[in-house]
Motif scaffolding. Structure first.
Motif, short mmCIF file in Angstrom:
data_model
loop_
_atom_site.label_atom_id
_atom_site.label_comp_id
_atom_site.label_asym_id
_atom_site.label_seq_id
_atom_site.Cartn_x
_atom_site.Cartn_y
_atom_site.Cartn_z
N LYS A 42 0.74 -1.44 -0.04
CA LYS A 42 0.01 0.16 0.02
C LYS A 42 0.78 1.38 0.04
CE LYS A 42 -3.62 2.37 2.69
NZ LYS A 42 -4.19 2.22 4.01
N LEU A 43 1.82 1.05 0.71
CA LEU A 43 2.87 2.56 0.81
C LEU A 43 3.40 2.59 -0.57
CD1 LEU A 43 4.53 4.28 2.27
CD2 LEU A 43 6.13 2.71 2.78
N ASP A 60 4.42 15.00 2.74
CA ASP A 60 3.33 14.09 2.27
C ASP A 60 3.92 12.80 2.33
OD1 ASP A 60 1.45 16.16 1.70
OD2 ASP A 60 2.49 16.66 -0.17
N VAL A 61 5.37 12.65 1.77
CA VAL A 61 5.79 11.08 1.80
C VAL A 61 6.10 10.89 3.23
CG1 VAL A 61 7.75 10.10 0.87
CG2 VAL A 61 6.70 11.81 -0.42
N LEU A 62 6.77 11.85 3.94
CA LEU A 62 7.03 11.37 5.28
C LEU A 62 5.86 11.05 6.23
CD1 LEU A 62 10.01 14.07 6.28
CD2 LEU A 62 9.97 11.58 5.71
N GLU A 63 4.77 11.58 6.00
CA GLU A 63 3.68 11.27 6.65
C GLU A 63 2.92 9.86 6.29
OE1 GLU A 63 -1.19 13.07 6.87
OE2 GLU A 63 0.09 14.38 5.77
N GLU A 64 3.06 9.61 4.84
CA GLU A 64 2.77 8.26 4.56
C GLU A 64 3.84 7.20 5.25
OE1 GLU A 64 0.19 7.26 3.31
OE2 GLU A 64 -0.67 9.18 2.74
N LYS A 67 2.60 6.78 9.05
CA LYS A 67 1.50 6.10 9.04
C LYS A 67 1.58 4.54 8.81
CE LYS A 67 -1.23 8.10 6.26
NZ LYS A 67 -2.49 8.69 5.37
N THR A 68 2.62 4.17 8.02
CA THR A 68 2.91 2.78 7.64
C THR A 68 3.83 2.13 8.85
OG1 THR A 68 3.10 3.31 5.23
CG2 THR A 68 4.07 1.20 5.92
#
Length: 240
Positions: A42-43, A60-64, A67-68
């Motif tokens: 999913k990531l 935005d990338v760091l946030e994803e 979360k992962t």
């Protein structure tokens, strides 16, 4: 029958409970391993989407990634929590409980090793699983794997093992559930492998730009250059 063979039946029943507990533990951690792979796949999709978007940035990338990472740790915690009642099933049987702890140690190692195997498959060092083989190359995802791997090595692995020790050993003073040094080392190696492969793929991409730029011109008739060519701008953008 129990009155005739009490020792034998007691031993058989304890062995049955021990096998049942181990099978249940393997099933729970097998689910957790599958969930880890799903979260990372999913990531990959999110990283690919963000990499292709002109409106997204590093935050935005760091946030994803964050979360992962949180999801991966929670899958580990969930498996541990669901395994805890198995200890009550075994009761005061010290031998069976020791086997359970050793099995738990092995399952925790397998859980984090699933991240290592995904990295190795994505970097082309080993034959990837079906899910990983379907993931195309994405530089942002590769860097995300490196970051996740680093955080697992430095924080998450020790944290999950610490929770396991609290849940299953408490203040007993035993040391069956210690972080696996081999898993920590393998996680570090997996991150290094992915970043090395990322550098190789990025270098090949730049070489492709330069080769096409050279081959697409008739150098016998081309005029003398008055300014940097478009390929220079593309290379600088890639490097930056």
């Amino acid at each position: 029958l129990h009155s005739l063979l009490p020792a034998l039946l007691t031993r058989l029943f304890r062995a049955f409970l021990g096998r049942t507990a181990m099978d249940a533990m393997r099933s729970l951690f097998g689910t957790a391993c599958s969930q880890m792979t799903s979260e990372l796949c999913k990531l990959h999709g999110e990283c690919k989407k963000l990499g292709e978007s002109s409106s997204s940035g590093l935050d935005d990338v760091l946030e994803e990634i964050a979360k992962t990472e949180q999801a991966l740790i929670m899958h580990g915690f969930t498996a541990l929590t669901e395994c805890q009642p198995l200890q009550s099933l075994l009761g005061p049987d010290k031998v069976a409980n020791q086997q359970l702890l050793r099995g738990l140690h092995a399952q925790l190692s397998a859980f984090f090793s699933s991240f290592v195997e995904l990295c190795r498959g994505y970097a082309g060092e080993t034959e990837p699983s079906k899910d990983v083989a379907e993931l195309d190359w994405c530089g942002v995802f590769a860097l995300a794997l490196v970051r996740v791997g680093r955080h697992l090595e430095v924080k998450a692995i020790n944290k999950v093992w610490g929770v396991a020790k609290d849940l299953f050993e408490g203040d007993s003073g035993t040391s069956e559930l210690q972080p696996n040094a081999t898993v920590l080392k393998a996680t570090r190696h997996a991150s290094q492998l992915v970043i090395t492969h990322y550098a190789t793929m990025s270098g090949q991409r730049l070489a492709h730009f330069l080769r096409n730029s050279v081959q697409s011109r008739n150098w016998m008739t081309v005029r003398e250059a008055q300014e940097p060519r478009k390929v220079v701008e593309m290379v600088l953008r890639e490097v930056r």
